[in-house]
Write a protein that holds these residues in place. Structure first.
Motif, PDB file in Angstrom:
ATOM      1  N   HIS A 283      32.758  38.512  27.246  1.00 59.94           N
ATOM      2  CA  HIS A 283      32.133  39.444  28.200  1.00 59.94           C
ATOM      3  C   HIS A 283      31.226  38.632  29.117  1.00 59.94           C
ATOM      4  N   PRO A 284      31.177  38.875  30.409  1.00 56.58           N
ATOM      5  CA  PRO A 284      31.739  40.002  31.176  1.00 56.58           C
ATOM      6  C   PRO A 284      33.010  39.634  31.938  1.00 56.58           C
ATOM      7  N   TYR A 285      33.755  38.656  31.457  1.00 59.73           N
ATOM      8  CA  TYR A 285      34.925  38.195  32.186  1.00 59.73           C
ATOM      9  C   TYR A 285      36.121  39.114  31.937  1.00 59.73           C
ATOM     10  N   SER A 286      37.012  39.186  32.912  1.00 60.30           N
ATOM     11  CA  SER A 286      38.239  39.973  32.795  1.00 60.30           C
ATOM     12  C   SER A 286      39.414  39.148  33.301  1.00 60.30           C
ATOM     13  N   LEU A 287      40.591  39.440  32.784  1.00 60.72           N
ATOM     14  CA  LEU A 287      41.803  38.721  33.185  1.00 60.72           C
ATOM     15  C   LEU A 287      42.678  39.635  34.024  1.00 60.72           C
ATOM     16  N   VAL A 288      43.081  39.169  35.181  1.00 65.05           N
ATOM     17  CA  VAL A 288      43.935  39.928  36.098  1.00 65.05           C
ATOM     18  C   VAL A 288      45.252  39.189  36.246  1.00 65.05           C
ATOM     19  N   GLU A 289      46.359  39.896  36.025  1.00 69.15           N
ATOM     20  CA  GLU A 289      47.681  39.296  36.180  1.00 69.15           C
ATOM     21  C   GLU A 289      48.230  39.572  37.579  1.00 69.15           C
ATOM     22  N   GLN A 290      48.926  38.581  38.124  1.00 67.54           N
ATOM     23  CA  GLN A 290      49.626  38.720  39.407  1.00 67.54           C
ATOM     24  C   GLN A 290      48.698  39.270  40.503  1.00 67.54           C
ATOM     25  N   SER A 291      47.541  38.663  40.617  1.00 66.08           N
ATOM     26  CA  SER A 291      46.607  39.082  41.667  1.00 66.08           C
ATOM     27  C   SER A 291      47.235  38.860  43.044  1.00 66.08           C
ATOM     28  N   SER A 292      47.044  39.807  43.935  1.00 66.11           N
ATOM     29  CA  SER A 292      47.582  39.697  45.303  1.00 66.11           C
ATOM     30  C   SER A 292      46.457  39.798  46.329  1.00 66.11           C
ATOM     31  N   LYS A 293      45.315  39.253  45.962  1.00 66.60           N
ATOM     32  CA  LYS A 293      44.121  39.375  46.797  1.00 66.60           C
ATOM     33  C   LYS A 293      44.209  38.551  48.072  1.00 66.60           C
ATOM     34  N   HIS A 294      44.922  37.411  48.032  1.00 65.08           N
ATOM     35  CA  HIS A 294      44.958  36.501  49.174  1.00 65.08           C
ATOM     36  C   HIS A 294      46.388  36.184  49.591  1.00 65.08           C
ATOM     37  N   SER A 295      46.525  35.774  50.839  1.00 63.04           N
ATOM     38  CA  SER A 295      47.804  35.300  51.389  1.00 63.04           C
ATOM     39  C   SER A 295      47.601  33.901  51.957  1.00 63.04           C
ATOM     40  N   LEU A 296      48.711  33.170  52.054  1.00 67.64           N
ATOM     41  CA  LEU A 296      48.626  31.815  52.595  1.00 67.64           C
ATOM     42  C   LEU A 296      48.201  31.847  54.057  1.00 67.64           C
ATOM     43  N   ILE A 297      48.748  32.791  54.813  1.00 67.51           N
ATOM     44  CA  ILE A 297      48.376  32.997  56.213  1.00 67.51           C
ATOM     45  C   ILE A 297      47.547  34.271  56.293  1.00 67.51           C
ATOM     46  N   ASP A 311      49.711  33.606  38.364  1.00 68.16           N
ATOM     47  CA  ASP A 311      50.059  34.354  37.153  1.00 68.16           C
ATOM     48  C   ASP A 311      48.841  35.091  36.590  1.00 68.16           C
ATOM     49  N   MET A 312      47.688  34.386  36.547  1.00 60.87           N
ATOM     50  CA  MET A 312      46.480  34.964  35.957  1.00 60.87           C
ATOM     51  C   MET A 312      45.245  34.472  36.703  1.00 60.87           C
ATOM     52  N   CYS A 313      44.266  35.340  36.805  1.00 62.26           N
ATOM     53  CA  CYS A 313      42.952  34.978  37.323  1.00 62.26           C
ATOM     54  C   CYS A 313      41.901  35.522  36.361  1.00 62.26           C
ATOM     55  N   ILE A 314      40.885  34.735  36.111  1.00 65.12           N
ATOM     56  CA  ILE A 314      39.738  35.213  35.333  1.00 65.12           C
ATOM     57  C   ILE A 314      38.622  35.514  36.305  1.00 65.12           C
ATOM     58  N   ARG A 315      38.105  36.720  36.231  1.00 63.00           N
ATOM     59  CA  ARG A 315      37.098  37.170  37.177  1.00 63.00           C
ATOM     60  C   ARG A 315      35.827  37.618  36.471  1.00 63.00           C
ATOM     61  N   GLU A 316      34.741  37.483  37.183  1.00 60.29           N
ATOM     62  CA  GLU A 316      33.480  38.086  36.793  1.00 60.29           C
ATOM     63  C   GLU A 316      33.111  39.042  37.912  1.00 60.29           C
ATOM     64  N   GLY A 317      33.325  40.312  37.658  1.00 53.52           N
ATOM     65  CA  GLY A 317      33.212  41.291  38.733  1.00 53.52           C
ATOM     66  C   GLY A 317      34.357  41.098  39.709  1.00 53.52           C
ATOM     67  N   LYS A 318      34.044  40.883  40.981  1.00 49.73           N
ATOM     68  CA  LYS A 318      35.073  40.658  41.993  1.00 49.73           C
ATOM     69  C   LYS A 318      35.273  39.183  42.310  1.00 49.73           C
ATOM     70  N   ASN A 319      34.505  38.316  41.658  1.00 43.69           N
ATOM     71  CA  ASN A 319      34.572  36.883  41.938  1.00 43.69           C
ATOM     72  C   ASN A 319      35.559  36.185  41.004  1.00 43.69           C
TER      73      ASN A 319
END
Length: 418
Positions: A283-297, A311-319
Motif C-alpha cells: 500500500h498505496p501502490y496499485s498495478l495497472v495492466e495495458q495502460s493506454s495513458k500515453h501515445s508515441l505522438i 504490459d504493467m504499470c505500478i502507480r501511486e495515485g495517478k503517478n
C-alpha cells in the motif's frame, strides 16, 4: 482416438500423426493471414508449433496437446501442472482440492482435467437445485390468462376475434445461466474421450433436458445473475467462460468444431505475472495492466498516434512509479546479448520517456530457466533511465530481484527469495 503430446516449438512430422491430420495441419499453416499470430510454421518436411499451448483436435479425431516449454528436461506432467496452475490464476478457476491431487486423480490430457472439474461444479449445482426464474411469455389463446395485450387484440382481424392476445409470467428454468451451462455440457460431451467424463456429462445433460441451449453466448453472460440466491452458481461461471469463450487462433473459428482450447503463451504469462505481482504490492501502490495513458505522438492534427501500452504499470495515485514488461522467451546468459531483442529495448525507451518522463526504472521480465536464474546487471539508457532484466520463477511465483540494486524491491513485500 489418437493422442499426441508435444511442447512449444517442437516439430510435428508425418509419422507422429496420421496423414489426414498432418494434411489438415499443413492447411492451417498455409491459411494464416497477414497480421495474425502464427501457430504453425513450415520447417522442411515438418511443422513447428509456435507459442500456443492447450488442446487441438483434428477432423480425423487426433488429439494434439501442446504444453509450455520451461526447461529442456522437464516431464510432461510438470509442464501440464504448470499450465494448469497458470490457467487457474489467469482465468480465476475455482478449486475444491489441491491442484496436484486433481492432476493425480485425472491422469490424461489437460482437456480431460478441465472437463472433470467443470462437471464437478455442474454436479454441485444440480444437487443444490437448478434455479428457475419468471419468464415473460406472449401467446394467442382461446381464453384470457395473465394480461390482455390490448393493442395487439384491437389489430386482430374479424376472423380471429375469438382468440385472445395475452402475456403472462411462467416460473421456468429457462434462464441465461442454465442455457450457458447446457451449451457447455453439449460441447464437452462431444469433446471428451474419458469414459467417466462422458457418463457424467450425459447424466447432467438429462437434468438440463427441458432447457434450451444458449445461442447468444455473450448476451447470456451479460445476464448472469450475481444475486444471493445464485451464489452457488458462481463457481461454475469461470469454467463455462473457458469452454464457450475460448481464446483460439483465427483458423479454429471455421466449420470444423473439434476441441479448440488454445492459449497464446505470451498473453498467459503476462497476465499470470501481473496477477502474482498484484498480490505482493505494498500500500498505496496499485498495478495497472495495458495502460493506454500515453501515445508515441502526442498530437498530429487533432489526435494522438501510436498508442503506447506497457504490459504493467505500478502507480501511486495517478503517478506512474515503475513500468514492467513481461516476455515469454527463454534467455541464455551465455548467448550473444543474452538473447535479448533490440526492438524490446526501443519499446521500453519509448515507455520510459512517456510514462516516467525519462527518469526512473523499468523491469523486463522473463521466465526463470537454468540458463537465466538471476537478475542481470542494469542496462542504462542514460544516467537517469535504467532497465533491469529480471527472472520470474514460475515454481515459487517470485520475482527474483535480489542481487540487483534496484528500487523496484521497495514496491513489493518480500517473496523470501532463496
Amino acid at each position: 482416438m489418437t493422442y499426441f503430446c508435444l511442447r512449444e516449438y517442437a516439430h510435428i512430422r508425418r509419422g507422429d500423426v496420421s496423414d489426414a491430420a498432418f494434411a489438415w495441419l499443413e492447411t492451417l499453416a498455409n491459411q494464416r493471414k497477414s497480421g495474425e499470430k502464427e501457430f504453425l510454421r513450415h520447417h522442411g518436411k515438418s511443422l513447428q508449433v509456435r507459442n500456443f499451448v492447450g488442446i487441438l483436435e483434428t477432423p480425423d479425431g487426433t488429439c494434439i496437446e501442446i504444453l509450455p516449454k520451461t526447461a529442456d528436461t522437464a516431464s510432461p506432467e510438470n509442464d501440464r501442472r504448470l499450465l494448469w496452475k497458470m490457467l487457474h490464476v489467469v482465468h480465476d478457476l475455482p478449486f475444491h482440492e489441491a491442484t496436484d491431487a486433481a492432476l493425480e486423480k485425472h491422469q490424461g490430457s489437460l482437456l480431460e482435467i478441465l472437463v472433470a472439474r467443470f462437471l464437478q461444479e455442474v454436479s454441485r449445482i444440480v444437487h443444490r437445485g437448478i434455479r428457475s426464474d419468471y419468464v415473460r411469455i406472449t401467446a394467442e389463446a382461446a381464453f384470457i390468462k395473465g394480461r390482455l395485450r390490448v393493442a395487439q387484440q384491437i389489430r386482430q382481424p374479424l376472423s380471429r376475434q375469438h382468440r385472445f392476445q395475452i402475456e403472462y409470467d411462467c416460473f421456468l428454468p429457462n434462464r441465461a445461466e442454465n442455457r450457458l451451462i447446457k451449451a457447455a455440457l453439449q460441447y464437452v460431451t462431444k469433446s471428451s474421450r474419458h469414459l467417466n467424463n462422458q457418463r457424467l456429462a450425459r447424466e447432467l445433460l438429462f437434468a438440463f433436458d427441458s432447457i434450451p441451449s444458449s445461442h447468444q453466448v455473450k448476451a447470456d453472460f451479460s445476464r448472469w445473475s450475481t444475486q444471493r440466491d445464485m451464489v452457488y452458481y458462481r463457481a461454475a461461471k469461470p469454467w463455462v467462460e473457458l469452454i464457450l469463450v475460448r481464446e483460439t487462433p483465427w483458423f479454429l473459428q471455421g466449420k470444423w468444431q473439434g476441441i479448440s482450447l488454445l492459449f497464446p503463451m505470451e498473453k498467459l504469462f503476462e497476465r499470470y505475472v501481473a496477477a502474482r505481482l498484484r498480490q505482493k504490492l505494498k500500500h498505496p501502490y496499485s498495478l495497472v495492466e495495458q495502460s493506454s495513458k500515453h501515445s508515441l505522438i502526442d498530437q498530429h492534427g487533432t489526435k494522438a498516434l501510436f498508442q503506447l501500452k506497457p504490459d504493467m504499470c505500478i502507480r501511486e495515485g495517478k503517478n506512474t512509479c515503475l513500468v514492467l514488461d513481461a516476455k515469454w522467451k527463454r534467455l541464455d546468459t551465455n548467448a550473444d546479448k543474452y538473447g535479448l531483442s533490440q526492438a524490446d529495448f526501443y519499446q521500453l525507451f519509448a515507455y520510459g520517456q512517456k510514462y516516467l518522463s525519462g527518469i526512473g526504472e523499468m523491469l523486463l521480465i522473463y521466465p526463470k530457466t537454468e540458463q537465466f536464474s538471476q537478475i542481470l546487471s542494469p542496462f542504462h539508457f542514460d544516467q537517469q533511465l535504467t532497465v533491469w532484466v529480471v527472472p520470474f520463477c514460475l515454481e515459487t511465483d517470485a520475482l527474483l530481484l535480489s542481487g540487483g540494486k534496484t528500487n523496484a524491491q521497495s514496491f513489493f513485500y518480500s517473496w523470501g527469495d532463496k
